[in-house]
Design a protein around this motif. Structure first.
Motif, PDB file in Angstrom:
ATOM      1  N   TRP A 162      -7.801  -0.929   2.181  1.00 44.28           N
ATOM      2  CA  TRP A 162      -8.859  -1.558   1.396  1.00 44.28           C
ATOM      3  C   TRP A 162      -8.705  -1.215  -0.083  1.00 44.28           C
ATOM      4  N   ASN A 163      -9.341  -1.998  -0.908  1.00 41.89           N
ATOM      5  CA  ASN A 163      -9.464  -1.666  -2.324  1.00 41.89           C
ATOM      6  C   ASN A 163     -10.004  -0.250  -2.462  1.00 41.89           C
ATOM      7  N   ARG A 164      -9.420   0.533  -3.376  1.00 42.36           N
ATOM      8  CA  ARG A 164      -9.785   1.944  -3.491  1.00 42.36           C
ATOM      9  C   ARG A 164     -11.282   2.136  -3.726  1.00 42.36           C
ATOM     10  N   ALA A 174     -13.795   0.070  -2.869  1.00 46.68           N
ATOM     11  CA  ALA A 174     -14.541  -0.281  -1.661  1.00 46.68           C
ATOM     12  C   ALA A 174     -14.360   0.783  -0.586  1.00 46.68           C
ATOM     13  N   HIS A 175     -13.148   1.330  -0.500  1.00 45.51           N
ATOM     14  CA  HIS A 175     -12.867   2.354   0.501  1.00 45.51           C
ATOM     15  C   HIS A 175     -13.691   3.612   0.225  1.00 45.51           C
ATOM     16  N   GLY A 235      -0.834   3.976  -4.685  1.00 46.91           N
ATOM     17  CA  GLY A 235      -1.404   3.394  -5.894  1.00 46.91           C
ATOM     18  C   GLY A 235      -0.469   3.059  -7.023  1.00 46.91           C
ATOM     19  N   ASP A 274      -7.181   5.188  -9.957  1.00 44.54           N
ATOM     20  CA  ASP A 274      -7.736   4.714  -8.690  1.00 44.54           C
ATOM     21  C   ASP A 274      -8.316   5.861  -7.869  1.00 44.54           C
ATOM     22  N   SER A 331     -12.187   6.147  -6.746  1.00 46.14           N
ATOM     23  CA  SER A 331     -12.519   6.264  -5.332  1.00 46.14           C
ATOM     24  C   SER A 331     -13.347   7.513  -5.059  1.00 46.14           C
TER      25      SER A 331
END
Length: 695
Positions: free
Chosen positions: A161-163, A165-166, A203, A210, A214
């Motif tokens: 997933w996108n960092r 969103a994760h 990444g 990122d 996150s």
């Protein structure tokens, strides 16, 4: 959405088709769920004080009054009030629902690194693990276990997933977990390290940016959910990090030097438990992660699983050890108690590690490294064989190891099997992981099944406290249960009785074994008195109902209250003009400080006075008599370790204005050399009431 999709690890895919796998998962869940319900339903309560506290905090009092910040768990299980007197079985149904609800997530995690056959094996082993003992108890373990499995599925199966969103999703789940058990907060550092590593390997040039994004979102979501929902559930009382119970321990002045000794002793025992139960998967992790070639051979998914498992196990184990060290001064057994349940929720991931090794014929790092790790873990197993019997191993703290003590045949067989498997893995063919899953683990589960069965079997017949509590619940009108006092010889019997009485305001008093109830122990302001066991009252008291197990009395004393003083308030404006030998004000009252408490009254005691003391004692003082002096009059009483009320008739000359209480054994909570509370405590006083005969 979770899918049972094929992974690149499909060596055994032909054995179980993609359509059959979900059916096997669901069937296994239903069979285990049926077994657990058949085992758990109808039992008497198991563990005290935990079950009484969780029942009281979730069902009988406002959430804001809870001493534990488990707001989400308490809110969920508050719904069991709809079950009436059958609330405990409804709790067990909910526990089983959360327990088997974790199964699809575990299957999906394992499926990323192993084929369907091994994934189904891990699923079955996890569902039948000794940890399922807690599905029979009014405790949050099953709910927390479910939350951790969801967290792990997000961390491992949604790593692409996108960092942002994760991190956000993981933080939300971890925040929810912290509202089930506050222990989840100690997983935050491990989760952040995992997110940083994930950003680094995936990444590219902007991995640091990122990773920071996150991590910030994960931390923000964790504490945002924790405090936001806590405020919704409990208002201002929810805005606490650890709650009243754990906050008291966290707030103590513990130096690293003072904690180091107990921590090392306790950590050694936990390492020996882990080596005995899960030596092979731990050896696989320790030999794979340091070797780049081994990581590449294992694959990204396996490496993620191994690193995440090690970080989570390390964080939970570290918290367990340090918490145990912080309370080591409470008693000689605390330092050697092994609270395995504080980290056993990670064990299914270790099974998945073994399944990955079995399915891919993975052997770990270079042979020299494997051999070194195998010898190291084997050495810990051997040391544990001789050392673990010195630790406190109980079904409550860790059903995994309590059912397999190394000084008994079952544990010896498992230890020998572990040594053989380590030798096979380190120096021989790659049969170790399959044998671990298909031989060692079934033996482990079989003994766990027997231990759980035997432990719970003792709860099928009712004990005296169960019968007495149910009788009081049946006879005493609901509106009067708060006026009931339970008398028994120890806290376990008292809380078991209160669990059945089912009123948060019921009170208690401890009586001496094989001794009658003393006049001062008869509840001075209560209406009902339930005595568990054979402890006769003074002449003139006739029970409403009596058996060999209990006697229930209805009280009718009439007194005129002259003054009442709350010790949580400043003195000087009420019946007590001043005092000596009392410590500072706490939210409930004050502790004595030193050998004697002197209370100077604003007015003389009446000639025929009735003195009510609400309080408790500390340490050895719970079994030794306090002495009260009023002029030439001397009388003795025993005050138990839990808050209670005693009543004393004092015949005076009508001129006495001083009460003196001698403390038998003032003692400081801190052990020698351990920083903490150094006050010499003896008796805690919450309230004092002065009355006289109303006739």
């Amino acid at each position: 959405m979770m899918r049972f999709a094929p992974s690149r690890v499909d060596r055994d895919g032909a054995a179980i088709s993609s359509r059959l796998a979900p059916a096997i998962v669901v069937a296994t869940m239903l069979l285990v769920g049926w077994y657990l319900l058949a085992r758990n339903l109808g039992l008497n309560p198991v563990l005290f004080a935990d079950e009484w506290y969780y029942s009281k905090m979730s069902r009988l009092q406002p959430l804001a009054d809870s001493v534990l910040p488990s707001w989400l768990y308490l809110w969920i299980f508050r719904a069991t009030n709809a079950c009436g007197d059958g609330f405990l079985d409804c709790v067990r149904i909910g526990n089983v629902g959360f327990w088997i609800g974790a199964a699809p997530f575990l299957y999906a995690i394992t499926r990323r690194v192993a084929g369907r056959v091994w994934s189904c094996v891990v699923l079955a082993l996890s569902l039948m693990a000794p940890l399922n003992l807690y599905t029979a108890m009014f405790m949050p373990e099953s709910t927390y276990y479910f939350g951790f499995c969801v967290l792990s599925w997000l961390a491992l199966n949604r790593s692409a997933w996108n960092r942002a969103a994760h991190g956000l999703a993981l933080g939300i789940v971890l925040g929810l977990m912290s509202l089930v058990k506050v222990h989840a907060l100690f997983l935050v550092p491990a989760l952040l390290l995992y997110l940083c590593w994930l950003a680094y390997v995936q990444g590219g040039a902007h991995w640091l940016r990122d990773a920071l994004l996150s991590c910030v979102l994960a931390v923000g979501a964790t504490f945002g959910v924790k405090f936001g929902l806590a405020w919704v559930f409990a208002g201002k009382a929810g805005l606490t990090l650890f709650g009243t119970f754990y906050g008291g321990t966290a707030g103590q002045d513990h130096s690293l030097a003072a904690l180091l000794g107990p921590a090392l002793v306790n950590a050694r025992g936990h390492l020996e438990v882990l080596a005995l139960l899960f030596g092979l998967p731990l050896a696989i992790i320790l030999s794979t992660l340091p070797s780049r070639a081994a990581r590449e051979a294992a694959g990204a998914a396996v490496t993620r699983l191994q690193l995440y498992s090690l970080l989570m196990l390390g964080a939970a184990l570290g918290m367990t050890v340090m918490y145990t060290a912080s309370i080591a001064h409470f008693g000689p057994l605390e330092m050697i108690r092994l609270h395995v349940r504080y980290y056993s929720f990670v064990f299914p991931l270790l099974l998945a590690v073994a399944a990955a090794a079995a399915g891919q014929a993975q052997r770990g790092g270079p042979r020299a490294l494997r051999g070194t790790v195998a010898l190291l873990v084997a050495a810990i197993v051997v040391v544990g064989y001789f050392n673990l019997p010195q630790y406190s191993l109980s079904m409550v703290d860790g059903p995994e190891i309590a059912g397999l003590p190394p000084d008994q045949l079952a544990g010896q067989i498992l230890a020998a099997a572990g040594l053989v498997l380590l030798a096979l893995w380190g120096f021989g063919p790659s049969l170790a992981a399959p044998l671990f899953l298909l031989a060692a683990m079934p033996w482990f589960l079989f003994n766990g099944y027997q231990s759980n069965r035997d432990y719970l079997a003792q709860l099928i017949p009712s004990w005296s406290a169960d019968r007495g509590g149910r009788a009081a619940h049946r006879i005493v009108p609901p509106a009067e249960r708060k006026l009931l006092t339970v008398a028994a010889i120890d806290d376990q019997e008292i809380m078991r009785t209160q669990f059945h009485v089912d009123d948060k305001d019921s009170t208690s008093v401890q009586v001496q074994k094989d001794q009658p109830v003393q006049p001062y122990q008869i509840p001075p302001r209560g209406k009902w008195f339930l005595v568990i066991g054979h402890h006769p009252l003074p002449p003139g008291h006739t029970p409403v109902e009596a058996t060999a197990d209990y006697a229930l009395y209805k009280l009718s004393a009439q007194r005129k209250v002259l003054a009442r003083v709350l010790l949580a308030e400043p003195l000087g404006k009420g019946a007590i003009a001043s005092a000596e030998g009392l410590s500072y004000i706490e939210h409930w009252g004050r502790w004595s400080y030193g050998k004697q408490v002197v209370l100077h009254l604003a007015e003389p005691l009446p000639p025929h006075a009735f003195l009510i003391l609400k309080g408790m004692s500390y340490g050895d003082n719970a079994t030794q008599p306090f002495t009260l002096h009023v002029g030439a009059l001397t009388t003795q009483f025993i005050m138990g370790p839990s808050m209670q009320e005693i009543g004393l008739w004092l015949d005076t000359d009508g001129q006495q204005r001083t009460l003196v209480i001698d403390v038998p054994h003032p003692v400081a909570p801190s052990a020698p050399g351990v920083p903490g509370d150094h006050r010499l405590l003896g008796i805690a006083l919450a309230e004092i009431e002065i009355a006289t005969d109303a006739r």
